[in-house]
Design an enzyme around this catalytic site. Structure first.
Site, PDB file in Angstrom:
ATOM      1  N   HIS A  23      23.536  -0.013 -24.431  1.00 50.69           N
ATOM      2  CA  HIS A  23      22.389   0.604 -24.074  1.00 50.69           C
ATOM      3  C   HIS A  23      20.628   0.956 -24.550  1.00 50.69           C
ATOM      4  O   HIS A  23      20.105   1.037 -24.958  1.00 50.69           O
ATOM      5  CB  HIS A  23      22.888   2.440 -24.939  1.00 50.69           C
ATOM      6  CG  HIS A  23      22.874   2.460 -26.283  1.00 50.69           C
ATOM      7  ND1 HIS A  23      22.022   2.366 -27.099  1.00 50.69           N
ATOM      8  CD2 HIS A  23      24.203   3.399 -26.872  1.00 50.69           C
ATOM      9  CE1 HIS A  23      22.314   2.209 -28.488  1.00 50.69           C
ATOM     10  NE2 HIS A  23      23.358   3.471 -28.582  1.00 50.69           N
ATOM     11  N   HIS A  77      32.832  10.048 -36.204  1.00 51.78           N
ATOM     12  CA  HIS A  77      31.897  10.052 -35.632  1.00 51.78           C
ATOM     13  C   HIS A  77      31.678  10.205 -33.920  1.00 51.78           C
ATOM     14  O   HIS A  77      32.968   9.417 -33.668  1.00 51.78           O
ATOM     15  CB  HIS A  77      30.998   8.635 -35.688  1.00 51.78           C
ATOM     16  CG  HIS A  77      29.875   8.423 -34.764  1.00 51.78           C
ATOM     17  ND1 HIS A  77      29.576   9.937 -34.269  1.00 51.78           N
ATOM     18  CD2 HIS A  77      28.956   7.941 -34.891  1.00 51.78           C
ATOM     19  CE1 HIS A  77      27.680   8.847 -33.304  1.00 51.78           C
ATOM     20  NE2 HIS A  77      27.998   7.631 -34.012  1.00 51.78           N
ATOM     21  N   GLU A  79      30.695   9.671 -30.931  1.00 51.25           N
ATOM     22  CA  GLU A  79      29.631   8.572 -30.099  1.00 51.25           C
ATOM     23  C   GLU A  79      30.795   8.167 -29.459  1.00 51.25           C
ATOM     24  O   GLU A  79      32.095   7.949 -29.585  1.00 51.25           O
ATOM     25  CB  GLU A  79      28.953   8.332 -30.885  1.00 51.25           C
ATOM     26  CG  GLU A  79      27.928   7.529 -29.843  1.00 51.25           C
ATOM     27  CD  GLU A  79      26.661   6.985 -30.247  1.00 51.25           C
ATOM     28  OE1 GLU A  79      26.311   6.744 -31.017  1.00 51.25           O
ATOM     29  OE2 GLU A  79      25.834   6.465 -29.683  1.00 51.25           O
ATOM     30  N   ASP A  81      31.095   4.652 -28.654  1.00 51.70           N
ATOM     31  CA  ASP A  81      32.117   4.285 -28.665  1.00 51.70           C
ATOM     32  C   ASP A  81      33.024   3.653 -29.573  1.00 51.70           C
ATOM     33  O   ASP A  81      33.669   3.057 -29.807  1.00 51.70           O
ATOM     34  CB  ASP A  81      30.965   3.140 -29.404  1.00 51.70           C
ATOM     35  CG  ASP A  81      29.831   3.112 -30.346  1.00 51.70           C
ATOM     36  OD1 ASP A  81      29.830   4.693 -30.083  1.00 51.70           O
ATOM     37  OD2 ASP A  81      29.045   3.021 -30.844  1.00 51.70           O
ATOM     38  N   HIS A 143      25.076   8.757 -38.000  1.00 52.55           N
ATOM     39  CA  HIS A 143      23.967   8.384 -37.223  1.00 52.55           C
ATOM     40  C   HIS A 143      24.089   9.379 -36.347  1.00 52.55           C
ATOM     41  O   HIS A 143      22.264   9.544 -35.756  1.00 52.55           O
ATOM     42  CB  HIS A 143      24.163   7.166 -36.257  1.00 52.55           C
ATOM     43  CG  HIS A 143      23.692   7.477 -34.558  1.00 52.55           C
ATOM     44  ND1 HIS A 143      24.278   6.759 -33.706  1.00 52.55           N
ATOM     45  CD2 HIS A 143      22.518   7.550 -34.849  1.00 52.55           C
ATOM     46  CE1 HIS A 143      23.573   6.585 -32.993  1.00 52.55           C
ATOM     47  NE2 HIS A 143      22.747   6.540 -33.117  1.00 52.55           N
ATOM     48  N   ASP A 162      28.900   4.294 -38.344  1.00 57.56           N
ATOM     49  CA  ASP A 162      28.481   3.108 -38.230  1.00 57.56           C
ATOM     50  C   ASP A 162      27.404   2.633 -39.324  1.00 57.56           C
ATOM     51  O   ASP A 162      26.620   1.358 -39.388  1.00 57.56           O
ATOM     52  CB  ASP A 162      27.046   4.082 -37.517  1.00 57.56           C
ATOM     53  CG  ASP A 162      27.187   4.327 -35.721  1.00 57.56           C
ATOM     54  OD1 ASP A 162      28.489   3.704 -35.176  1.00 57.56           O
ATOM     55  OD2 ASP A 162      27.198   4.547 -34.990  1.00 57.56           O
ATOM     56  N   TYR A 190      20.992  -4.015 -36.686  1.00 57.06           N
ATOM     57  CA  TYR A 190      21.581  -2.713 -36.889  1.00 57.06           C
ATOM     58  C   TYR A 190      21.110  -1.854 -36.787  1.00 57.06           C
ATOM     59  O   TYR A 190      20.121  -0.316 -35.726  1.00 57.06           O
ATOM     60  CB  TYR A 190      23.009  -3.033 -36.962  1.00 57.06           C
ATOM     61  CG  TYR A 190      23.511  -1.363 -36.976  1.00 57.06           C
ATOM     62  CD1 TYR A 190      24.428  -2.137 -35.349  1.00 57.06           C
ATOM     63  CD2 TYR A 190      23.573  -0.412 -37.420  1.00 57.06           C
ATOM     64  CE1 TYR A 190      24.765  -0.849 -34.683  1.00 57.06           C
ATOM     65  CE2 TYR A 190      24.828   0.811 -36.817  1.00 57.06           C
ATOM     66  CZ  TYR A 190      25.024   0.934 -35.555  1.00 57.06           C
ATOM     67  OH  TYR A 190      25.913   1.554 -35.438  1.00 57.06           O
ATOM     68  N   HIS A 221      31.504  -1.219 -37.036  1.00 61.50           N
ATOM     69  CA  HIS A 221      31.359  -1.865 -36.114  1.00 61.50           C
ATOM     70  C   HIS A 221      31.327  -3.379 -37.019  1.00 61.50           C
ATOM     71  O   HIS A 221      30.519  -3.126 -38.445  1.00 61.50           O
ATOM     72  CB  HIS A 221      29.041  -2.398 -35.879  1.00 61.50           C
ATOM     73  CG  HIS A 221      29.726  -1.124 -34.776  1.00 61.50           C
ATOM     74  ND1 HIS A 221      30.239  -0.982 -33.846  1.00 61.50           N
ATOM     75  CD2 HIS A 221      28.624  -0.286 -34.987  1.00 61.50           C
ATOM     76  CE1 HIS A 221      29.791   0.029 -32.806  1.00 61.50           C
ATOM     77  NE2 HIS A 221      29.160   1.251 -33.456  1.00 61.50           N
TER      78      HIS A 221
HETATM   79 FE1  FEO Z   1      26.606   5.687 -33.630  1.00 55.54          FE
HETATM   80 FE2  FEO Z   1      28.086   3.452 -33.186  1.00 55.54          FE
HETATM   81  O1  FEO Z   1      27.738   4.691 -32.614  1.00 55.54           O
END
Ligand code: FEO
Length: 396
Positions: A23, A77, A79, A81, A143, A162, A190, A221
């Site tokens: 993104h 989370h 989101e 991903d 996040h 995250d 990041y 991640h």
């Molecule tokens: Fe806030 Fe890796 O998503």
């Protein structure tokens, strides 16, 4: 591919080697979406992956346990991903309860049809897996509003979502199996691009983490922190306040290189012993790298030629991006050349004022090309940046 993280704890995520645009975040080293399987009397999957990689996740889990034997799927989370694969995962694990907080359940219901899922709402409490415990810790805005950590006290593992993550594709899973400097640099990039606006919330999360004995930090991640846990926690302390290093950034866009000449002279002046001076042409860099440089800079000269009575478009894009990220405790000034009409440096100056940066001098402007006198003034202005960088970091 599943990789042992600890006894009966496996990494079952996906390494996205080829992604280069997340993104808008330039993922020069790719990315990973980490998911972890914890096996005890009960079995829990902690987080999932992006929707296109659901099959890989399910294959990784199935290599360890029967999918019908998974009791809990924890969603830290919402989101996509990390939660995009949930519809496939919940369908493939018929006995699993989804475990998340109330805000997460509401967010998930906006992304998918969750009506058929068994959902257990948690609120900073815990679930026993038998010999192990999943302890949930809300971490709002790190996040998203619903974000939370899952902590495994018996193994002293923090599944940190995250936080502490990096976009870093590697076949290795631990910090001591890769270059720690690269891992920390990717963690910094990041942080700057994803977490920087939430420094106050990060500080609160760090206070919570400080109360926990931690041997491993397993983010969603990148690599797992095992040998550099103290380093990444200390780095997050610094980043949460945008703590400045003795560093100057001279950043600019230019039309016929007059503003470029000024930038190089400012950079020359700023290149003083003990001060790192970075020179960036915005169209030869990218927003992701620029944000990372801004996280720990003390003083910035931002330049733009005048175009149509305003800034150059990519200079404006950089400032627009930084406005959202809100780097704190910065000082600087504007500069740039103009032709028959002014507006570029003035617009940058107005932005610096609007963001409440400490303005070190009036805009440094020149019509058409800089003369030797103007270039001398640029060098003096560069030295002013260096002095500011030294004094800002001496106050630490
Ligand atoms: Fe806030 Fe890796 O998503």
């Amino acid at each position: 591919m599943n990789i042992k993280i600890s006894d009966n704890i496996d990494w079952v995520g996906y390494v996205d080697w080829t992604v280069r645009d997340f993104h808008g975040y330039e993922t020069a080293r790719g990315a990973t979406y980490n998911a972890y399987l914890v096996r005890d009397e009960k079995t829990a999957l902690i987080d999932t992956v992006k929707r296109p990689f659901a099959d890989a996740l399910l294959a990784n889990v199935a290599a360890v346990v029967d999918l019908g034997d998974v009791d809990y799927v924890v969603c830290n989370h919402a989101e996509p991903d990390h939660a995009g694969a949930l519809p496939r995962v919940m369908a493939a694990m018929p006995h699993a309860e989804l475990v998340c907080n109330k805000r997460c359940a509401a967010a998930l219901a906006r992304h998918a049809d969750t009506s058929g899922w068994k959902i257990r709402i948690v609120d900073n409490d815990a679930i026993s897996l038998g010999g192990r415990t999943l302890q949930f810790i809300d971490t709002p805005m790190v996040h998203w509003p619903e974000s939370m950590f899952t902590y495994l006290p018996e193994d002293r593992i923090l599944f940190s979502m995250d936080a502490f993550g990096q976009h870093y594709a590697t076949s290795q899973r631990f910090d001591d199996e890769v270059s720690a400097a690269v891992a920390l640099d990717e963690a910094k990039t990041y942080y700057a691009n994803i977490v920087m606006p939430y420094g106050r919330q990060v500080a609160a999360v760090l206070d919570k983490a400080a109360a926990l004995p931690i041997d491993l930090i397993a983010p969603s991640h990148g690599i797992v922190w095992r040998s550099h846990v103290a380093d990444i926690l200390a780095a997050y302390r610094d980043w949460s306040t945008c703590r400045a290093r003795p560093k100057v950034v001279v950043i600019y866009d230019t039309m016929w290189d007059a503003t470029g000449e000024m930038a190089r002279a400012i950079h020359e002046g700023a290149s003083q012993p003990g001060v790192e001076a970075v020179l960036i042409h915005v169209r030869l860099s990218n927003l992701t790298r620029i944000a990372a440089e801004m996280l720990d800079v003390a003083a910035v000269a931002f330049g733009s030629s005048t175009l149509n009575r305003g800034m150059m478009p990519m200079a404006a894009a950089v400032l627009n991006y930084l406005e959202g990220l809100r780097p704190a405790n910065k000082a600087g000034f504007a500069f740039g050349s103009y032709g028959w009409g002014t507006g570029g440096a003035e617009a940058v100056h107005g932005w610096l004022e609007s963001q409440k940066w400490d303005i070190l001098r009036e805009p440094l402007r020149v019509q058409y090309r800089p003369t030797p006198d103007v270039l001398d003034e640029c060098r003096r202005a560069g030295r002013l940046l260096a002095e500011r960088a030294r004094s800002a970091t001496a106050e630490r």
